[in-house]
Design an enzyme around this catalytic site. Structure first.
Site, PDB file in Angstrom:
ATOM      1  CG  HIS A   1      -3.864  13.743   6.264  1.00  8.11           C
ATOM      2  ND1 HIS A   1      -3.965  14.209   4.824  1.00  8.11           N
ATOM      3  CD2 HIS A   1      -4.224  12.478   5.896  1.00  8.11           C
ATOM      4  CE1 HIS A   1      -4.489  13.353   3.919  1.00  8.11           C
ATOM      5  NE2 HIS A   1      -4.527  12.219   4.973  1.00  8.11           N
TER       6      HIS A   1
ATOM      7  CE  LYS B   1      -4.774   5.612  -4.174  1.00  7.00           C
ATOM      8  NZ  LYS B   1      -4.872   6.270  -2.554  1.00  7.00           N
TER       9      LYS B   1
ATOM     10  NE  ARG C   1     -11.891   9.830   5.848  1.00  6.53           N
ATOM     11  CZ  ARG C   1     -11.398   9.594   4.510  1.00  6.53           C
ATOM     12  NH1 ARG C   1     -11.168  10.736   3.859  1.00  6.53           N
ATOM     13  NH2 ARG C   1     -11.602   8.303   3.842  1.00  6.53           N
TER      14      ARG C   1
ATOM     15  CB  SER D   1      -5.944  13.380  -0.273  1.00  9.47           C
ATOM     16  OG  SER D   1      -5.358  13.610   0.821  1.00  9.47           O
TER      17      SER D   1
HETATM   18  O1  PNS Z   1      -3.585   7.342   2.220  1.00 11.20           O
HETATM   19  P1  PNS Z   1      -3.853   5.902   1.883  1.00 11.20           P
HETATM   20  O2  PNS Z   1      -3.603   5.901   0.587  1.00 11.20           O
HETATM   21  O3  PNS Z   1      -5.151   5.344   2.162  1.00 11.20           O
HETATM   22  O4  PNS Z   1      -2.691   4.975   2.310  1.00 11.20           O
HETATM   23  C1  PNS Z   1      -2.613   3.799   2.242  1.00 11.20           C
HETATM   24  C2  PNS Z   1      -1.286   2.891   2.799  1.00 11.20           C
HETATM   25  C3  PNS Z   1      -0.208   3.861   2.125  1.00 11.20           C
HETATM   26  C4  PNS Z   1      -1.286   3.154   4.097  1.00 11.20           C
HETATM   27  C5  PNS Z   1      -1.312   1.584   2.266  1.00 11.20           C
HETATM   28  O5  PNS Z   1      -1.457   1.425   0.892  1.00 11.20           O
HETATM   29  C6  PNS Z   1       0.112   0.704   2.568  1.00 11.20           C
HETATM   30  O6  PNS Z   1       0.449   0.574   3.596  1.00 11.20           O
HETATM   31  N1  PNS Z   1       0.742   0.513   1.377  1.00 11.20           N
HETATM   32  C7  PNS Z   1       2.151  -0.246   1.339  1.00 11.20           C
HETATM   33  C8  PNS Z   1       2.191  -1.561   0.851  1.00 11.20           C
HETATM   34  C9  PNS Z   1       1.815  -2.384   2.047  1.00 11.20           C
HETATM   35  O7  PNS Z   1       2.218  -2.669   2.935  1.00 11.20           O
HETATM   36  N2  PNS Z   1       0.525  -3.122   1.762  1.00 11.20           N
HETATM   37  C10 PNS Z   1       0.044  -4.156   2.525  1.00 11.20           C
HETATM   38  C11 PNS Z   1      -0.958  -3.602   3.655  1.00 11.20           C
HETATM   39  S1  PNS Z   1      -2.584  -4.516   3.680  1.00 11.20           S
END
Ligand code: PNS
Length: 165
Positions: free
Chosen positions: A18, A42, A91, A129
């Site tokens: 990150h 989660k 990645r 993570s």
């Molecule tokens: O680190 P992560 O868990 O892969 O991050 C995922 C994240 C936070 C980027 C994604 O879950 C997100 O944007 N959540 C907010 C809800 C949202 O806007 N969802 C629609 C996206 S398809």
């Protein structure tokens, strides 16, 4: 006009992978907001407040980085803070399907916001993570995977949660 980019994620905890994306994307924009998703389903190791505080500490020397948290839709948060871009790290090809789906969904919901991808440096291509949490919970050292401050915080957290074992 200020070019603001958001780097969203769970960051539970922030890893060296990150940090690589944070440094590289901060160099491309006037402002980078590292945005921690609050209240996702989660079961986290760290609360969103703890994750925000750790991110603030490890990015304190990068002057154009801000750390915040958000709930609800990412594209709505982007509008709220005036961001035109979302950055995500890729990645491996296994990340691609989910990332593409998210980027396309976000684009359909909000045409003012674009998603860009940075390929993670090879040094961190294996890192996540969840792997860091697993190594730490099993008693391994995470010094090679996360900033020193985060490693210390993980140590303290596990001492607290596993203290009685
Ligand atoms: O680190 P992560 O868990 O892969 O991050 C995922 C994240 C936070 C980027 C994604 O879950 C997100 O944007 N959540 C907010 C809800 C949202 O806007 N969802 C629609 C996206 S398809």
């Amino acid at each position: 006009m200020k070019r603001i980019c958001i780097y969203p994620g769970s960051f539970d905890p922030v890893t060296n992978g990150h940090m690589d994306i944070i440094k590289r994307s901060a160099a491309m924009f006037d402002e980078l907001i590292v945005a921690v998703l609050k209240n996702n389903s989660k079961t986290p190791l760290f609360s969103s407040e703890e994750r925000v505080n750790m991110l603030k500490e490890v990015t304190k020397d990068i002057s154009n980085v801000k750390v915040d948290s958000f709930s609800g839709l990412l594209v709505d948060y982007a509008d709220k803070v005036g961001a035109c871009t979302i950055v995500r790290g890729l990645r491996a090809v296994t990340d691609f399907e989910y990332e593409l789906q998210m980027a396309q969904t976000n684009r359909i919901m909000n045409k003012r916001v674009d998603t860009i991808f940075l390929t993670t440096s090879l040094d961190y291509a294996y890192l996540s993570s969840s792997i860091v949490r697993e190594v730490a919970v099993c008693g391994g050292s995470v010094d090679k995977f996360v900033p020193e401050y985060v490693s210390d915080m993980i140590g303290k957290k596990l001492e607290f949660t596993q203290g009685g074992n």
